[in-house]
Scaffold this active site. Structure first.
Site, mmCIF file in Angstrom:
data_model
loop_
_atom_site.group_PDB
_atom_site.id
_atom_site.type_symbol
_atom_site.label_atom_id
_atom_site.label_comp_id
_atom_site.label_asym_id
_atom_site.label_seq_id
_atom_site.Cartn_x
_atom_site.Cartn_y
_atom_site.Cartn_z
ATOM 1 N N SER A 139 8.819 34.121 63.712
ATOM 2 C CA SER A 139 10.085 33.617 64.037
ATOM 3 C C SER A 139 10.227 32.464 62.625
ATOM 4 O O SER A 139 11.293 32.143 62.797
ATOM 5 C CB SER A 139 9.899 33.488 64.858
ATOM 6 O OG SER A 139 9.344 32.475 66.103
ATOM 7 N N THR B 25 57.171 31.644 76.316
ATOM 8 C CA THR B 25 56.283 31.981 77.235
ATOM 9 C C THR B 25 56.735 33.548 75.991
ATOM 10 O O THR B 25 57.706 33.999 76.425
ATOM 11 C CB THR B 25 56.893 31.542 77.718
ATOM 12 O OG1 THR B 25 57.800 32.556 78.196
ATOM 13 C CG2 THR B 25 56.817 30.971 78.908
ATOM 14 N N HIS B 26 56.203 34.491 76.755
ATOM 15 C CA HIS B 26 55.490 36.061 75.805
ATOM 16 C C HIS B 26 56.254 35.566 74.731
ATOM 17 O O HIS B 26 57.116 36.555 73.724
ATOM 18 C CB HIS B 26 56.761 36.475 76.646
ATOM 19 C CG HIS B 26 56.977 36.515 78.411
ATOM 20 N ND1 HIS B 26 55.619 37.338 78.596
ATOM 21 C CD2 HIS B 26 56.966 36.044 78.974
ATOM 22 C CE1 HIS B 26 55.966 36.523 80.079
ATOM 23 N NE2 HIS B 26 57.138 35.786 80.387
ATOM 24 N N TYR C 18 7.075 34.157 81.033
ATOM 25 C CA TYR C 18 7.736 34.174 79.506
ATOM 26 C C TYR C 18 7.542 35.810 78.952
ATOM 27 O O TYR C 18 6.280 35.766 79.113
ATOM 28 C CB TYR C 18 6.785 33.364 78.557
ATOM 29 C CG TYR C 18 7.506 33.504 77.271
ATOM 30 C CD1 TYR C 18 8.515 32.927 76.302
ATOM 31 C CD2 TYR C 18 6.330 34.759 76.229
ATOM 32 C CE1 TYR C 18 8.865 32.823 74.955
ATOM 33 C CE2 TYR C 18 6.612 34.108 74.773
ATOM 34 C CZ TYR C 18 7.513 33.541 74.489
ATOM 35 O OH TYR C 18 8.015 34.049 73.009
ATOM 36 N N GLU D 107 42.709 31.439 59.813
ATOM 37 C CA GLU D 107 42.454 33.110 60.323
ATOM 38 C C GLU D 107 40.853 32.855 60.590
ATOM 39 O O GLU D 107 40.521 33.566 61.079
ATOM 40 C CB GLU D 107 42.952 34.342 59.080
ATOM 41 C CG GLU D 107 44.084 34.125 58.377
ATOM 42 C CD GLU D 107 45.024 34.832 57.262
ATOM 43 O OE1 GLU D 107 43.747 35.832 56.847
ATOM 44 O OE2 GLU D 107 45.830 34.612 57.076
ATOM 45 N N LYS E 289 16.727 32.498 69.380
ATOM 46 C CA LYS E 289 17.184 31.113 68.912
ATOM 47 C C LYS E 289 18.897 31.686 68.246
ATOM 48 O O LYS E 289 19.211 30.366 67.358
ATOM 49 C CB LYS E 289 15.811 31.212 67.712
ATOM 50 C CG LYS E 289 15.376 30.283 68.984
ATOM 51 C CD LYS E 289 13.510 30.127 67.859
ATOM 52 C CE LYS E 289 12.508 30.088 69.587
ATOM 53 N NZ LYS E 289 12.459 31.186 70.715
ATOM 54 N N SER F 50 46.887 35.041 46.346
ATOM 55 C CA SER F 50 46.746 36.603 47.156
ATOM 56 C C SER F 50 46.092 36.643 44.946
ATOM 57 O O SER F 50 46.771 36.217 44.158
ATOM 58 C CB SER F 50 47.988 36.973 46.710
ATOM 59 O OG SER F 50 47.608 38.125 47.058
ATOM 60 N N ASN G 191 47.995 31.498 52.078
ATOM 61 C CA ASN G 191 47.569 32.524 53.255
ATOM 62 C C ASN G 191 47.314 31.226 53.661
ATOM 63 O O ASN G 191 46.375 30.611 53.188
ATOM 64 C CB ASN G 191 46.699 33.373 53.188
ATOM 65 C CG ASN G 191 47.598 35.093 51.368
ATOM 66 O OD1 ASN G 191 48.772 34.832 52.547
ATOM 67 N ND2 ASN G 191 46.833 35.707 51.380
ATOM 68 N N LYS H 289 52.190 34.408 47.222
ATOM 69 C CA LYS H 289 51.506 33.963 48.300
ATOM 70 C C LYS H 289 51.043 32.969 48.205
ATOM 71 O O LYS H 289 50.152 32.394 47.763
ATOM 72 C CB LYS H 289 50.331 35.024 49.011
ATOM 73 C CG LYS H 289 50.934 37.032 48.425
ATOM 74 C CD LYS H 289 51.239 37.234 50.205
ATOM 75 C CE LYS H 289 50.229 37.259 51.113
ATOM 76 N NZ LYS H 289 50.318 37.694 52.001
ATOM 77 N N ASN I 153 4.778 27.987 75.119
ATOM 78 C CA ASN I 153 5.552 28.759 76.164
ATOM 79 C C ASN I 153 6.395 27.486 76.792
ATOM 80 O O ASN I 153 7.678 27.401 76.614
ATOM 81 C CB ASN I 153 4.674 29.026 77.139
ATOM 82 C CG ASN I 153 4.287 30.525 76.815
ATOM 83 O OD1 ASN I 153 4.029 30.787 75.707
ATOM 84 N ND2 ASN I 153 3.862 31.468 77.401
ATOM 85 N N GLN J 24 12.147 35.273 71.998
ATOM 86 C CA GLN J 24 12.015 34.589 70.581
ATOM 87 C C GLN J 24 13.797 34.728 69.924
ATOM 88 O O GLN J 24 14.190 34.068 69.608
ATOM 89 C CB GLN J 24 10.522 35.260 70.068
ATOM 90 C CG GLN J 24 10.969 34.845 68.002
ATOM 91 C CD GLN J 24 9.866 35.336 67.965
ATOM 92 O OE1 GLN J 24 8.644 34.494 68.435
ATOM 93 N NE2 GLN J 24 9.577 35.894 67.689
HETATM 94 N N1 ARG Z 1 7.971 31.735 68.166
HETATM 95 C C1 ARG Z 1 7.633 32.172 70.585
HETATM 96 C C2 ARG Z 1 9.075 32.275 70.471
HETATM 97 O O1 ARG Z 1 10.115 31.416 69.977
HETATM 98 C C3 ARG Z 1 6.719 30.945 70.411
HETATM 99 C C4 ARG Z 1 6.465 31.024 72.114
HETATM 100 C C5 ARG Z 1 5.624 31.718 71.698
HETATM 101 N N2 ARG Z 1 4.318 32.106 72.983
HETATM 102 C C6 ARG Z 1 4.195 33.345 73.180
HETATM 103 N N3 ARG Z 1 3.428 33.583 74.265
HETATM 104 N N4 ARG Z 1 3.858 33.634 72.240
HETATM 105 O O2 ARG Z 1 9.281 32.934 71.895
#
Ligand code: ARG
Length: 463
Positions: free
Chosen positions: A27, A159-160, A321, A294, A329, A281, A289, A287, A114, A326
């Site tokens: 990651s 409205t509408h 966990y 948008e 993110k 354009s 735009n 044009k 974790n 992962q």
């Molecule tokens: N890169 C992991 C995550 O984003 C970190 C936690 C990893 N923990 C584990 N028990 N493998 O979740």
């Protein structure tokens, strides 16, 4: 096949992972965005470990200096990230140990990745809330300034998307200020709820080391530590809540963007955007735009996607966990970064746009927009029940439509043919100015109300 096992957890492994295992597992390609949070967390953890005597003061000092050096290397783009080391946490820890030896290996005492990742994500979201809230206030300030400027600029209220009653441009903009102020308070609520430190929950059950979770929580600006170690490493509802706040805010920005698209259309001609916020354009030379609008509208899709993704990742997970988490993110990062862009573009457009006051006034009077004022007059002056007044007004609208004119241009005789009680005084309520000025009920569109509301907001948003 890589032949060396992971230095952080490879004790029981004879061989390294296959290339595809490493690729799906890593990651660091995205979670390195959290390096500041990771280092902040480690500094607080190390200081606490030394304070309670789990590590020596000299080790803590070496860790602190090592982490500070790593921070400046990352900042300068001189840090070499390694996919083999999986994630931001192990990259930084491995480099620390490389740099300071033995002491570096003591940092992870009483901690797990974790709780570490749960902490880093919380800190990242919290920082992001702070930044987005400041930007949100800037958009609100821009809207309020334009609203104050155009408190009395009449325009059609819809409205509408059909002409309904005259309103003012200022009142219309302040409607968005109200929506955005709720987004701001939603973000504040989310921040308050997430502001507990999971650090020290360790892998899932806490630790036997005499750590002080209250100390690390305070050092990191949290209200206190989380109260259940399993929940601490298993939960991402703070992230889902943040993404809902982001989705709702994006919806509001998107609705405003949609209005900008409509208003800049030449058939409406309500506002003009300058060269700074439009594009041309490549084939049609005439044009102009409203691409920024948008894109603000279009980018809501990815924010909704992040919310859906987050909820979906979590919905099937037993405690605690799993590596599924992962996947929390990238959606968070993307949603936050998208909003950074769309909020800035919205603020820019609001400051840039020029309403066509004459066109707005003309449109405000079109479509029999003062028909409600006529019906209200019949109720007030002739004491008719509202339903009867509505019916009579409908007939007068039909008459005006048949004659190809508007209500104010009907003759008194024409009016009296429909309702004999009508007098000359009715014409006083049929203008757009009279209509908006009369709507003085709290929160209503009267220019005096709007000016007062804008001033109130200006004060609330000043610092
Ligand atoms: N890169 C992991 C995550 O984003 C970190 C936690 C990893 N923990 C584990 N028990 N493998 O979740």
């Amino acid at each position: 096949m890589s032949n060396s096992s992971n230095v952080q957890w490879g004790g029981r492994f004879a061989q390294g992972p296959s290339a595809i295992m490493q690729a799906i597992n890593a990651s660091v390609g995205f979670d390195r965005k959290m390096w500041r949070q990771d280092i902040r967390g480690s500094l607080a953890h190390a200081a606490m470990l030394a304070h309670v005597g789990i590590i020596a003061a000299a080790d803590e000092m070496a860790i602190r200096q090592g982490l500070e050096k790593i921070a400046s290397q990352i900042e300068a783009g001189e840090f070499e990230w390694s996919e083999a080391l999986e994630d931001v946490h192990m990259n930084i820890e491995a480099r620390l140990t490389e740099a300071i030896g033995e002491a570096g290996k003591r940092l992870h005492t009483g901690r797990s990745r974790n709780d570490q990742v749960a902490l880093d994500v919380r800190l990242w979201v919290r920082d992001s809330i702070d930044g987005l809230s400041e930007q949100l206030r800037d958009v609100m300030r821009a809207l309020v300034a334009r609203a104050a400027e155009h408190a009395g600029t009449v325009m059609p209220g819809f409205t509408h998307l059909q002409p309904a009653q005259p309103t003012t441009f200022g009142h219309h903009l302040l409607a968005y200020v109200e929506m955005l102020s709720r987004d701001l308070s939603r973000l504040a609520d989310c921040r308050a709820r997430l502001n507990e430190s999971p650090l020290g929950a360790a892998a899932l059950c806490g630790t036997g080391f005499p750590i002080d979770r209250h100390m690390t929580a305070a050092a990191l600006g949290f209200a206190g530590p989380t109260r259940n170690s399993l929940d601490s490493v298993a939960s991402r509802d703070f992230a889902a809540e943040f993404l809902f706040c982001a989705a709702m805010l994006s919806t509001h920005l998107s609705r405003f963007a949609e209005e900008v698209v409509i208003w800049t259309n030449p058939y409406f001609g309500f506002i003009k955007l300058s060269d700074a916020f439009t594009t041309g354009s490549s084939i049609m030379p005439q044009k102009r735009n409203p691409d920024a609008a948008e894109l603000i509208r279009g980018k809501t899709g990815r924010v909704f996607g992040a919310l859906t993704g987050m909820l979906t990742v979590m919905k099937g997970l037993a405690l605690t966990y799993f590596k599924d988490m992962q996947e929390d993110k990238e959606g968070i990062f993307d949603a936050a970064e998208t909003l950074t862009l769309t909020l800035a573009a919205t603020a820019g457009m609001v400051r840039d746009l020029q309403p066509n006051v004459a066109r707005l006034a003309e449109a405000a009077g079109a479509g029999f927009s003062t028909a409600t004022d006529l019906a209200d007059w019949l109720v007030r002056e002739l004491k008719l029940p509202f339903r009867d007044a509505h019916h009579i007004t409908g007939k007068l609208v039909a008459r005006a439509e048949a004659l190809g004119t508007d209500l104010a241009s009907l003759s008194l005789a024409e009016m009296q043919a429909v309702e004999p009680g009508i007098t000359q005084a009715v014409f006083g309520v049929l203008t757009v100015t009279a209509s908006v000025s009369s709507r003085t009920s709290f929160g209503g569109t009267a220019p005096a109300n709007v000016a007062r509301m804008a001033a109130e907001w200006q004060e609330r948003l000043a610092r």
